[in-house]
Design a protein around this motif. Structure first.
Motif, PDB file in Angstrom:
ATOM      1  N   LEU A   1       0.820  -1.210   0.000  1.00 44.86           N
ATOM      2  CA  LEU A   1       0.000   0.000   0.000  1.00 44.86           C
ATOM      3  C   LEU A   1       0.853   1.259   0.000  1.00 44.86           C
ATOM      4  CD1 LEU A   1      -2.874  -1.025   2.450  1.00 44.86           C
ATOM      5  CD2 LEU A   1      -2.971  -0.793  -0.038  1.00 44.86           C
ATOM      6  N   VAL A   2       1.971   1.248   0.703  1.00 40.05           N
ATOM      7  CA  VAL A   2       2.874   2.412   0.704  1.00 40.05           C
ATOM      8  C   VAL A   2       3.398   2.676  -0.705  1.00 40.05           C
ATOM      9  CG1 VAL A   2       5.164   3.175   1.462  1.00 40.05           C
ATOM     10  CG2 VAL A   2       3.541   2.284   3.121  1.00 40.05           C
ATOM     11  N   PHE A   3       3.829   1.620  -1.402  1.00 42.31           N
ATOM     12  CA  PHE A   3       4.356   1.806  -2.753  1.00 42.31           C
ATOM     13  C   PHE A   3       3.266   2.222  -3.741  1.00 42.31           C
ATOM     14  CE2 PHE A   3       7.950  -0.673  -1.127  1.00 42.31           C
ATOM     15  CZ  PHE A   3       8.991   0.151  -1.554  1.00 42.31           C
ATOM     16  N   VAL A   4       2.059   1.688  -3.599  1.00 48.79           N
ATOM     17  CA  VAL A   4       0.956   2.088  -4.472  1.00 48.79           C
ATOM     18  C   VAL A   4       0.605   3.557  -4.237  1.00 48.79           C
ATOM     19  CG1 VAL A   4      -1.514   1.747  -4.912  1.00 48.79           C
ATOM     20  CG2 VAL A   4       0.019  -0.228  -4.766  1.00 48.79           C
ATOM     21  N   LEU A   5       0.555   3.968  -2.977  1.00 52.56           N
ATOM     22  CA  LEU A   5       0.265   5.367  -2.662  1.00 52.56           C
ATOM     23  C   LEU A   5       1.352   6.281  -3.223  1.00 52.56           C
ATOM     24  CD1 LEU A   5      -1.513   7.420  -1.180  1.00 52.56           C
ATOM     25  CD2 LEU A   5      -0.114   7.015   0.859  1.00 52.56           C
ATOM     26  N   ALA A   6       2.616   5.879  -3.091  1.00 56.08           N
ATOM     27  CA  ALA A   6       3.712   6.692  -3.639  1.00 56.08           C
ATOM     28  C   ALA A   6       3.600   6.799  -5.158  1.00 56.08           C
ATOM     29  CB  ALA A   6       5.050   6.080  -3.243  1.00 56.08           C
ATOM     30  N   ALA A   7       3.228   5.708  -5.824  1.00 55.59           N
ATOM     31  CA  ALA A   7       3.074   5.749  -7.284  1.00 55.59           C
ATOM     32  C   ALA A   7       1.937   6.681  -7.686  1.00 55.59           C
ATOM     33  CB  ALA A   7       2.825   4.340  -7.809  1.00 55.59           C
ATOM     34  N   ILE A   8       0.835   6.660  -6.947  1.00 54.10           N
ATOM     35  CA  ILE A   8      -0.292   7.548  -7.247  1.00 54.10           C
ATOM     36  C   ILE A   8       0.114   9.002  -7.065  1.00 54.10           C
ATOM     37  CG2 ILE A   8      -2.583   8.261  -6.421  1.00 54.10           C
ATOM     38  CD1 ILE A   8      -3.131   5.272  -5.869  1.00 54.10           C
TER      39      ILE A   8
ATOM     40  N   LEU B   1      -0.051  11.680 -10.073  1.00 43.45           N
ATOM     41  CA  LEU B   1      -0.883  12.878  -9.939  1.00 43.45           C
ATOM     42  C   LEU B   1      -0.039  14.149  -9.933  1.00 43.45           C
ATOM     43  CD1 LEU B   1      -3.578  11.716  -7.359  1.00 43.45           C
ATOM     44  CD2 LEU B   1      -3.778  11.944  -9.834  1.00 43.45           C
ATOM     45  N   GLY B   2       1.138  14.097  -9.338  1.00 42.65           N
ATOM     46  CA  GLY B   2       2.035  15.254  -9.378  1.00 42.65           C
ATOM     47  C   GLY B   2       2.491  15.558 -10.787  1.00 42.65           C
TER      48      GLY B   2
END
Length: 54
Positions: free
Chosen positions: A37-44, A48-49
């Motif tokens: 979940l941490v890596f998925v959130l970082a990818a999102i 988005l950035g």
């Protein structure tokens, strides 16, 4: 006797005659899911950035 004395040259714990070698247990499912979940959130956040700044 320190922990370094129990390790053979290739990094494996030395097996003595009266005890089995001890290895670190594998991570639990919850910990693994947390890292995913941490890596998925970082990818999102990165995607988005990139969309926001272009």
């Amino acid at each position: 006797m320190s922990a370094e004395d129990d390790v053979v040259g290739d990094g494996r714990p030395e097996a003595s005659s009266d005890q089995e070698p001890r290895y670190e247990p594998s991570p639990g499912v919850g910990k693994l899911l947390g890292w995913v979940l941490v890596f998925v959130l970082a990818a999102i956040v990165v995607v988005l950035g990139g969309v926001y700044f272009t």
